[in-house]
Design a protein around this motif. Structure first.
Motif, PDB file in Angstrom:
ATOM      1  N   GLY A 218       0.808  -1.211   0.000  1.00  0.00           N
ATOM      2  CA  GLY A 218       0.000   0.000   0.000  1.00  0.00           C
ATOM      3  C   GLY A 218       0.841   1.261   0.000  1.00  0.00           C
ATOM      4  N   CYS A 219       1.966   1.243   0.720  1.00  0.00           N
ATOM      5  CA  CYS A 219       2.869   2.386   0.777  1.00  0.00           C
ATOM      6  C   CYS A 219       3.804   2.328  -0.430  1.00  0.00           C
ATOM      7  CB  CYS A 219       3.660   2.380   2.075  1.00  0.00           C
ATOM      8  SG  CYS A 219       4.759   3.794   2.260  1.00  0.00           S
ATOM      9  N   ALA A 220       3.845   3.403  -1.209  1.00  0.00           N
ATOM     10  CA  ALA A 220       4.525   3.378  -2.497  1.00  0.00           C
ATOM     11  C   ALA A 220       6.033   3.228  -2.383  1.00  0.00           C
ATOM     12  CB  ALA A 220       4.195   4.649  -3.277  1.00  0.00           C
ATOM     13  N   THR A 221       6.639   3.598  -1.241  1.00  0.00           N
ATOM     14  CA  THR A 221       8.094   3.546  -1.126  1.00  0.00           C
ATOM     15  C   THR A 221       8.600   2.277  -0.448  1.00  0.00           C
ATOM     16  OG1 THR A 221       8.042   4.809   0.951  1.00  0.00           O
ATOM     17  CG2 THR A 221       8.308   6.054  -1.096  1.00  0.00           C
ATOM     18  N   VAL A 222       7.742   1.342  -0.168  1.00  0.00           N
ATOM     19  CA  VAL A 222       8.188   0.045   0.336  1.00  0.00           C
ATOM     20  C   VAL A 222       8.940  -0.688  -0.774  1.00  0.00           C
ATOM     21  CG1 VAL A 222       7.384  -2.233   1.072  1.00  0.00           C
ATOM     22  CG2 VAL A 222       6.409  -0.193   2.090  1.00  0.00           C
ATOM     23  N   GLY A 223      10.021  -1.362  -0.419  1.00  0.00           N
ATOM     24  CA  GLY A 223      10.773  -2.137  -1.399  1.00  0.00           C
ATOM     25  C   GLY A 223      10.030  -3.398  -1.795  1.00  0.00           C
ATOM     26  N   VAL A 224      10.087  -3.738  -3.074  1.00  0.00           N
ATOM     27  CA  VAL A 224       9.394  -4.926  -3.578  1.00  0.00           C
ATOM     28  C   VAL A 224       9.917  -6.188  -2.886  1.00  0.00           C
ATOM     29  CG1 VAL A 224       9.020  -6.365  -5.614  1.00  0.00           C
ATOM     30  CG2 VAL A 224       8.836  -3.877  -5.788  1.00  0.00           C
ATOM     31  N   ASP A 410       7.916  13.375  -5.401  1.00  0.00           N
ATOM     32  CA  ASP A 410       9.348  13.589  -5.205  1.00  0.00           C
ATOM     33  C   ASP A 410       9.710  14.842  -6.011  1.00  0.00           C
ATOM     34  OD1 ASP A 410      12.076  13.524  -4.943  1.00  0.00           O
ATOM     35  OD2 ASP A 410      12.352  11.510  -5.756  1.00  0.00           O
ATOM     36  N   ASP A 411       9.986  15.940  -5.308  1.00  0.00           N
ATOM     37  CA  ASP A 411      10.160  17.225  -5.986  1.00  0.00           C
ATOM     38  C   ASP A 411      11.608  17.569  -6.303  1.00  0.00           C
ATOM     39  OD1 ASP A 411      11.074  17.644  -3.441  1.00  0.00           O
ATOM     40  OD2 ASP A 411       9.708  19.290  -2.953  1.00  0.00           O
ATOM     41  N   ARG A 412      12.512  16.615  -6.190  1.00  0.00           N
ATOM     42  CA  ARG A 412      13.910  16.896  -6.495  1.00  0.00           C
ATOM     43  C   ARG A 412      14.127  17.011  -8.000  1.00  0.00           C
ATOM     44  NH1 ARG A 412      16.863  11.953  -4.026  1.00  0.00           N
ATOM     45  NH2 ARG A 412      14.996  10.979  -4.903  1.00  0.00           N
ATOM     46  N   PRO A 413      15.010  17.901  -8.415  1.00  0.00           N
ATOM     47  CA  PRO A 413      15.311  17.991  -9.843  1.00  0.00           C
ATOM     48  C   PRO A 413      15.811  16.641 -10.375  1.00  0.00           C
ATOM     49  CG  PRO A 413      16.254  19.863  -8.655  1.00  0.00           C
ATOM     50  CD  PRO A 413      15.755  18.896  -7.616  1.00  0.00           C
ATOM     51  N   GLY A 414      15.266  16.233 -11.499  1.00  0.00           N
ATOM     52  CA  GLY A 414      15.683  14.990 -12.117  1.00  0.00           C
ATOM     53  C   GLY A 414      15.055  13.740 -11.542  1.00  0.00           C
ATOM     54  N   ALA A 415      14.180  13.869 -10.543  1.00  0.00           N
ATOM     55  CA  ALA A 415      13.527  12.693  -9.960  1.00  0.00           C
ATOM     56  C   ALA A 415      12.583  12.064 -10.979  1.00  0.00           C
ATOM     57  CB  ALA A 415      12.754  13.083  -8.703  1.00  0.00           C
ATOM     58  N   PRO A 416      12.413  10.741 -10.952  1.00  0.00           N
ATOM     59  CA  PRO A 416      11.459  10.105 -11.865  1.00  0.00           C
ATOM     60  C   PRO A 416      10.075  10.727 -11.725  1.00  0.00           C
ATOM     61  CG  PRO A 416      12.816   8.448 -10.790  1.00  0.00           C
ATOM     62  CD  PRO A 416      13.119   9.758 -10.116  1.00  0.00           C
ATOM     63  N   ALA A 417       9.440  11.014 -12.826  1.00  0.00           N
ATOM     64  CA  ALA A 417       8.155  11.710 -12.804  1.00  0.00           C
ATOM     65  C   ALA A 417       7.061  10.915 -12.100  1.00  0.00           C
ATOM     66  CB  ALA A 417       7.726  12.027 -14.236  1.00  0.00           C
ATOM     67  N   HIS A 418       7.204   9.580 -12.053  1.00  0.00           N
ATOM     68  CA  HIS A 418       6.154   8.758 -11.444  1.00  0.00           C
ATOM     69  C   HIS A 418       6.326   8.599  -9.937  1.00  0.00           C
ATOM     70  CE1 HIS A 418       9.333   5.739 -12.235  1.00  0.00           C
ATOM     71  NE2 HIS A 418       8.850   5.117 -11.167  1.00  0.00           N
ATOM     72  N   HIS A 419       7.384   9.122  -9.363  1.00  0.00           N
ATOM     73  CA  HIS A 419       7.626   8.942  -7.934  1.00  0.00           C
ATOM     74  C   HIS A 419       6.717   9.844  -7.097  1.00  0.00           C
ATOM     75  CE1 HIS A 419      11.775   6.749  -7.665  1.00  0.00           C
ATOM     76  NE2 HIS A 419      10.830   6.039  -8.247  1.00  0.00           N
ATOM     77  N   MET A 420       5.856   9.216  -6.330  1.00  0.00           N
ATOM     78  CA  MET A 420       4.942   9.915  -5.426  1.00  0.00           C
ATOM     79  C   MET A 420       4.609   8.981  -4.278  1.00  0.00           C
ATOM     80  SD  MET A 420       1.142   9.546  -7.079  1.00  0.00           S
ATOM     81  CE  MET A 420       0.307   7.942  -7.070  1.00  0.00           C
ATOM     82  N   ILE A 421       4.108   9.550  -3.194  1.00  0.00           N
ATOM     83  CA  ILE A 421       3.536   8.761  -2.106  1.00  0.00           C
ATOM     84  C   ILE A 421       2.156   9.320  -1.791  1.00  0.00           C
ATOM     85  CG2 ILE A 421       5.782   8.203  -1.116  1.00  0.00           C
ATOM     86  CD1 ILE A 421       5.157  10.236   1.126  1.00  0.00           C
ATOM     87  N   TRP A 422       1.338   8.492  -1.146  1.00  0.00           N
ATOM     88  CA  TRP A 422       0.051   8.978  -0.670  1.00  0.00           C
ATOM     89  C   TRP A 422       0.285   9.934   0.501  1.00  0.00           C
ATOM     90  CZ3 TRP A 422      -2.932   7.991  -4.384  1.00  0.00           C
ATOM     91  CH2 TRP A 422      -2.950   6.753  -5.028  1.00  0.00           C
ATOM     92  N   ARG A 423      -0.463  11.019   0.527  1.00  0.00           N
ATOM     93  CA  ARG A 423      -0.289  12.005   1.600  1.00  0.00           C
ATOM     94  C   ARG A 423      -0.530  11.373   2.966  1.00  0.00           C
ATOM     95  NH1 ARG A 423       0.640  17.205   1.571  1.00  0.00           N
ATOM     96  NH2 ARG A 423       0.307  17.310  -0.691  1.00  0.00           N
ATOM     97  N   GLY A 424      -1.396  10.396   3.035  1.00  0.00           N
ATOM     98  CA  GLY A 424      -1.667   9.742   4.310  1.00  0.00           C
ATOM     99  C   GLY A 424      -0.484   8.978   4.867  1.00  0.00           C
ATOM    100  N   ASP A 425       0.508   8.655   4.010  1.00  0.00           N
ATOM    101  CA  ASP A 425       1.713   7.948   4.461  1.00  0.00           C
ATOM    102  C   ASP A 425       2.848   8.906   4.806  1.00  0.00           C
ATOM    103  OD1 ASP A 425       0.619   5.394   4.164  1.00  0.00           O
ATOM    104  OD2 ASP A 425       1.154   5.308   2.044  1.00  0.00           O
ATOM    105  N   HIS A 426       2.624  10.192   4.613  1.00  0.00           N
ATOM    106  CA  HIS A 426       3.715  11.156   4.720  1.00  0.00           C
ATOM    107  C   HIS A 426       4.258  11.268   6.143  1.00  0.00           C
ATOM    108  CE1 HIS A 426       5.507  15.346   3.969  1.00  0.00           C
ATOM    109  NE2 HIS A 426       6.177  14.491   3.237  1.00  0.00           N
TER     110      HIS A 426
END
Length: 605
Positions: A218-224, A410-426
């Motif tokens: 459910g959390c987008a940044t968990v490793g597969v 992920d707002d860093r310059p050059g970060a993959p455009a698809h990188h995001m997390i749910w605000r509820g996990d922040h």
């Protein structure tokens, strides 16, 4: 014989036939068993720590990718510290630093500290070189991909880290057949994911781009890799089963440095063991292949908050929700959670799949009608259902345009455009855990004669501390084929009999060592931990034999073997003895860890 002595004996018995077949006398066999008791791993500065020339040789073997991890907070103020502080709430930035972890520590348990050296692996060969080096030099070995571990299993000071972050390729298959299975297994649509990939990487490739579904976290940044090895539950597990249950094949480096491709036909016991047996205990997984599914037309969510005017009214609300859940939501369509709060409040944060928005609204209407007919309840947040085309559920571009309030990119310059997390996990980014407990709640409690007992326990627990029922993390109510796949994993068998996983936890902001102006509030943490313990005791009164999810559980759990794996633990221990007889791989409360000191440096049994 007490349980500890019995466990020691069970670990020793498989070695006896080896000693006796070699012609050794029984006393010699006993000496053979006693040998590991004197085993110590080495730390920097101790005799046996590799010389600079030996580290240089490892550096050559891994193409120069041997690092000296240093926390950016170790020398504040500095340019590195200033930059790290700017990204302290960005989980992708934390994961991209080999010295940091996405959880900064746990009160009275552990605090994030970098390894002495790290191999930034880009291939299984790099991993094998690190494994061989650690074995030959008696080093503490640690593995980190996502670095999301609550238990601190992806970090250890004075260790050699295998860092798989850069192994993040994702490849789709129209018709995958495991090695050695030709003529025995039907080709299946699948996806192969390297160990350093995060679930947002997998979802982007499979769902946003490929219009398929893979069961992940459910959390987008968990490793597969970490999720699969812990069992693996995501928002829609009630519909598609556990992530581990959908594993078709894996590539893994074992303690002997061998790169193995394992599945139901090759090394089947090792394959079974990594499906829920816990990460970092049986080897270093470098690639996984998972079945994919036809994508439903819609994914959606139901959200809202209801407050009762008194405790008696809240108890009635809890009872009504229990009945409503059993009648309308206990099926493959619904997942995620409902929170029970000390302020006599019910917080709804659920998701659905395979329904239209209208169907989801109709599902909730009887419950909402019951609420509206009673003045003792107020709607703090309107209960709303929303649905969107399923292919956009993890589509960062779609959310940036239509619903930016739900994501944190992920707002860093050059970060993959698809990188995001749910605000509820922040709020979990870098968090310092005060306490965390979980328990699988058996579906038998939903039977008409048991619902009042369950509701009483849920209400009583809420008066001590806030907690939630995560319905997608118990597979009762899932389709029969999903349950069958989940049964063929090392996860505690009680998971398939549970309608939900109860989670009660608390934490505070990041508390990395050296972080300016921040230090753990241990007195508050211990106070909160006591309240959480009281809340969970109320739930365990009605589920005394409940198991606990290895990735989301109490660091201080005493009967962890039984709670994590139940009747599967002896089989897991046998796989550990076969593939890692010297105990190279160690994690806190991992398979075989009872034979080691708490820090994993000294063999004790």
């Amino acid at each position: 014989m007490n349980r500890r002595d019995l466990l020691k004996a069970s670990l020793a018995l498989p070695l006896l036939p080896l000693a006796l077949r070699a012609g050794a006398a029984p006393t010699a066999a006993i000496k053979l068993l006693a040998g590991p008791l004197a085993f110590h791993r080495v730390r920097p500065g101790q005799p046996g720590w590799p010389a600079p020339a030996q580290w240089d040789e490892l550096r050559r073997q891994v193409g120069g990718r041997l690092l000296l991890p240093r926390s950016p907070f170790a020398e504040c103020p500095s340019a590195a510290c200033t930059q790290a502080l700017k990204q302290l709430d960005n989980p992708f930035a934390l994961g991209d630093d080999p010295a940091l972890t996405q959880t900064s520590g746990w009160a009275d348990a552990w605090i994030s500290q970098p390894s002495a050296y790290a191999v930034a692996a880009e291939s299984a060969a790099d991993v094998a070189a690190a494994v061989n080096f650690a074995r030959q030099h008696r080093l503490r070995l640690v593995v980190k991909g996502g670095g999301h571990s609550y238990q601190g299993t992806s970090e250890a000071p004075d260790s050699l880290l295998v860092w798989t972050r850069h192994m993040n390729q994702v490849s789709l298959h129209d018709a995958f057949v495991p090695q050695g299975a030709a003529g025995h297994a039907q080709p299946l649509p699948a996806v192969s994911v390297q160990a350093g990939a995060l679930w947002i990487d997998a979802y982007d490739a499979v769902t946003t781009q490929g219009r398929r579904y893979v069961q992940g976290g459910g959390c987008a940044t968990v490793g597969v890799a970490g999720l699969i090895q812990s069992g693996g539950f995501g928002s829609f597990s009630k519909g598609f089963g556990s992530a581990a249950g959908n594993l078709l094949e894996a590539e893994i480096v074992t303690a002997d440095g061998k790169v193995r491709v394992v599945n139901a036909y090759n090394d089947p016991e090792l394959f079974w063991g990594i499906k829920g047996g816990g990460g970092g205990s049986l080897g270093v997984v470098t690639r996984l292949t998972l079945r994919t599914f036809e994508l439903p037309e819609f994914f959606g969510a139901a959200m809202g908050c209801i407050k009762a005017s008194s405790r008696d009214a809240f108890r009635a609300l809890v009872g009504r929700f229990v009945a409503f859940y059993r009648e309308a939501l206990f099926n493959p369509h619904w997942g995620e959670q409902v929170g029970f709060r000390d302020g006599d409040t019910l917080k709804i944060s659920m998701v659905f799949q395979g329904l239209t928005q209208e169907q989801a609204q109709q599902t909730w209407q009887p419950f909402l009608d019951w609420i509206k007919a009673r003045p003792e309840y107020s709607i703090v947040e309107p209960v709303q259902t929303i649905a969107l085309p399923a292919r956009h559920f993890w589509d960062a571009a779609f959310f940036r345009e239509h619903a930016p309030q739900y994501i944190v990119p992920d707002d860093r310059p050059g970060a993959p455009a698809h990188h995001m997390i749910w605000r509820g996990d922040h709020d979990q980014v870098g968090w310092f855990i005060h306490a965390y407990q979980s328990a699988w709640m058996p579906a038998s409690l939903l039977q008409p004669g048991r619902r009042d007992v369950l509701a009483d326990a849920l209400f009583a627990a809420s008066q001590h501390f806030d907690y939630a029922l995560h319905f997608n993390k118990g597979l009762a109510g899932a389709p029969a084929d999903a349950i069958e796949r989940a049964r063929d994993t090392a996860t505690n068998p009680g998971m398939v009999e549970a309608f939900a996983l109860a989670i009660c936890a608390d934490g505070s902001g990041p508390a990395f060592t050296g972080l300016p102006g921040r230090s753990p509030e241990l007195a508050k943490a211990r106070q909160q931990a006591s309240k959480i313990d009281l809340a969970m005791k109320e739930l365990l009164k009605v589920a005394p034999d409940a198991g606990s999810y290895v990735s989301e559980s109490d660091y201080f759990l005493r009967d962890w073997q039984q709670r994590f794996w139940g009747s599967n633990y002896p089989r897991l221990a046998a796989a550990k003895r076969r593939y890692d007889p010297e105990g190279l791989f160690f994690v806190h409360h991992g398979v075989g860890s009872e034979a080691w000191s708490a820090d994993g440096f000294t063999r004790t049994a």
